[in-house]
Design an enzyme around this catalytic site. Sequence first.
Site, PDB file in Angstrom:
ATOM      1  N   ALA A   1       0.853  -1.196   0.000  1.00 25.37           N
ATOM      2  CA  ALA A   1       0.000   0.000   0.000  1.00 25.37           C
ATOM      3  C   ALA A   1       0.885   1.240   0.000  1.00 25.37           C
ATOM      4  O   ALA A   1       1.984   1.231   0.550  1.00 25.37           O
ATOM      5  CB  ALA A   1      -0.898  -0.011   1.224  1.00 25.37           C
TER       6      ALA A   1
ATOM      7  N   CYS B   1       4.606   3.760 -17.386  1.00 26.44           N
ATOM      8  CA  CYS B   1       3.808   2.698 -18.013  1.00 26.44           C
ATOM      9  C   CYS B   1       2.385   2.581 -17.486  1.00 26.44           C
ATOM     10  O   CYS B   1       1.436   2.747 -18.258  1.00 26.44           O
ATOM     11  CB  CYS B   1       4.514   1.359 -17.856  1.00 26.44           C
ATOM     12  SG  CYS B   1       5.940   1.222 -18.911  1.00 26.44           S
TER      13      CYS B   1
HETATM   14  C1  UDX Z   1       5.979  -1.503 -14.809  1.00 25.34           C
HETATM   15  C2  UDX Z   1       5.844  -3.030 -14.952  1.00 25.34           C
HETATM   16  O1  UDX Z   1       6.177  -3.636 -13.702  1.00 25.34           O
HETATM   17  C3  UDX Z   1       6.738  -3.537 -16.065  1.00 25.34           C
HETATM   18  O2  UDX Z   1       6.547  -4.940 -16.252  1.00 25.34           O
HETATM   19  C4  UDX Z   1       6.387  -2.806 -17.374  1.00 25.34           C
HETATM   20  O3  UDX Z   1       7.223  -3.221 -18.428  1.00 25.34           O
HETATM   21  C5  UDX Z   1       6.491  -1.289 -17.180  1.00 25.34           C
HETATM   22  O4  UDX Z   1       5.675  -0.887 -16.053  1.00 25.34           O
HETATM   23  P1  UDX Z   1       7.769   0.169 -13.731  1.00 25.34           P
HETATM   24  O5  UDX Z   1       6.877   1.275 -14.213  1.00 25.34           O
HETATM   25  O6  UDX Z   1       9.228   0.264 -13.954  1.00 25.34           O
HETATM   26  O7  UDX Z   1       7.323  -1.229 -14.411  1.00 25.34           O
HETATM   27  O8  UDX Z   1       7.530   0.048 -12.169  1.00 25.34           O
HETATM   28  P2  UDX Z   1       6.879  -0.955 -11.121  1.00 25.34           P
HETATM   29  O9  UDX Z   1       7.947  -1.523 -10.277  1.00 25.34           O
HETATM   30  O10 UDX Z   1       5.951  -1.890 -11.749  1.00 25.34           O
HETATM   31  O11 UDX Z   1       6.053   0.093 -10.222  1.00 25.34           O
HETATM   32  C6  UDX Z   1       5.045   0.911 -10.782  1.00 25.34           C
HETATM   33  C7  UDX Z   1       4.421   1.794  -9.721  1.00 25.34           C
HETATM   34  O12 UDX Z   1       3.664   1.017  -8.806  1.00 25.34           O
HETATM   35  C8  UDX Z   1       5.416   2.588  -8.876  1.00 25.34           C
HETATM   36  O13 UDX Z   1       4.932   3.893  -8.694  1.00 25.34           O
HETATM   37  C9  UDX Z   1       5.449   1.838  -7.549  1.00 25.34           C
HETATM   38  O14 UDX Z   1       5.764   2.672  -6.456  1.00 25.34           O
HETATM   39  C10 UDX Z   1       4.013   1.356  -7.468  1.00 25.34           C
HETATM   40  N1  UDX Z   1       3.863   0.151  -6.628  1.00 25.34           N
HETATM   41  C11 UDX Z   1       4.438  -1.024  -7.021  1.00 25.34           C
HETATM   42  C12 UDX Z   1       3.086   0.208  -5.472  1.00 25.34           C
HETATM   43  O15 UDX Z   1       2.538   1.262  -5.110  1.00 25.34           O
HETATM   44  N2  UDX Z   1       2.917  -0.925  -4.742  1.00 25.34           N
HETATM   45  C13 UDX Z   1       3.483  -2.123  -5.097  1.00 25.34           C
HETATM   46  O16 UDX Z   1       3.278  -3.125  -4.370  1.00 25.34           O
HETATM   47  C14 UDX Z   1       4.265  -2.174  -6.265  1.00 25.34           C
END
Ligand code: UDX
Length: 435
Positions: free
Chosen positions: A248, A256
């Site tokens: 959370a 993305c």
């Molecule tokens: C994402 C996908 O994971 C990847 O497979 C795709 O190719 C591109 O988009 P990325 O944008 O690099 O990758 O970041 P990711 O680690 O997925 O996190 C995305 C967002 O979700 C971040 O803002 C992160 O803080 C948030 N997040 C992630 C959460 O708030 N909680 C989580 O449990 C996981």
Amino acid sequence: MKISVLGAGHIGLSTSLSFAHFGHEVLVLDVDSEKIALLSDAKTQIFEPGLEPLLKNSLLQNKISFSTDYGKIADFSDLIFICIGTPTRPGKGCDLTAIDLALDSLIATKMKNLVVVIKSTVPPGTTAHYQQKFQNFHFVSSPEFLREGQALQDAIHPDRVVVGGSSKRAVHILKELYRPFLKSESDFIEMDSTSAELSKYAANSFLAARISLINEFSVLCEKFGADIESVATALGKDHRIGPHFLKAGIGYGGSCFPKDIEALIYFSHAHETETPLLKAVQMVNENQIQRFIQKIKNSFAFQESKLLTLWGVAFKPETNDIREAPSLKIVEALLLDGFSLQIYDPVSNREFESHFKMHPQLNQISFFDDKMQALKNSSALAILTEWNEFRLVSLEEIQVALKNIIIFDGRNLFSKQVTSKNSRFYHGIGIRPFE
Ligand code: UDX
């Protein structure tokens, strides 16, 4: 193999370097001459662990070269990867202009039988449309799933390679290319191009939906006095669910999830198909950011001076990317409300300053190179990115440094250190009030 990669952004660069790592010769093309000059000099504008050393090494071994001249492809290779940005334009959906221009440049080379692999995220049906339009080329869709901050690891050791298209030649070449990348042959997944395109949207939507679900439960935890970390742990132990993407926080950001979900909602609607779940995912995400902003504003409601420190502005740790970061909306709202902000991010201060350089209230922001200095004279701290270095500081140290000792922990970094003594100063996400 000799491989050309169009687009030297995060995906283009990581993909190119993964090919160079496995001994292939790669030509990277981009229209941005400044970027190409930097890369040729082994420097990048992107902060991505391991990228610069691998770039340097690949240049030294002549495994990679950079150019703005698309004409060079003709002498180089007939295997082309398209890793060009497909931004979502408000009210217009996914913008394919840059890919269209690149394809025009390929046509201009007068080459035939090119194998064109579309790695960029494109709406369903795009690859099939290009195949129809440019029948001299063999198009396949092979979406990229890499994460920023772990981009090289993900590019070199992907969980799976998805390849969609009808050209047997293209599929055969990609199977050979990716063989050393994969643990098992079954990780190479063949399908039609539209299914491949939708696989990418499905993966991003699924992950974003998990985040919105856990964030929605964080609201319930706050309401009913429960603890989201315990709920997430219990949830993650179910082997059908698993522990990932159940953190959370203040909502997802990045280059993305927000763009792809918006694009898919728009594209489906334009084709008379609604996506109510995706709209809900988006709405919960927006609410989570707004709730955080409101918590901060409420705490300062009766204070004359509104001086707040922000730790972390990147959309996630291990990157200097601030695209669609929750920090952008949070800062915008707080500036409008008369806050002065002292900002520290280990690598993104410059990007953030440049984003706000034309903002009429830029004078309300100061940037710091040291996180503890950024706390000086400040009334409160808000943590927006879970950089590891923040975990090394104790809640007590922060309390000593702050004037009024209020902590808004948008990533629950310090939730385990909350005691009866400090709980009234601490606002986590979905954290149970201390009794
Ligand atoms: C994402 C996908 O994971 C990847 O497979 C795709 O190719 C591109 O988009 P990325 O944008 O690099 O990758 O970041 P990711 O680690 O997925 O996190 C995305 C967002 O979700 C971040 O803002 C992160 O803080 C948030 N997040 C992630 C959460 O708030 N909680 C989580 O449990 C996981």
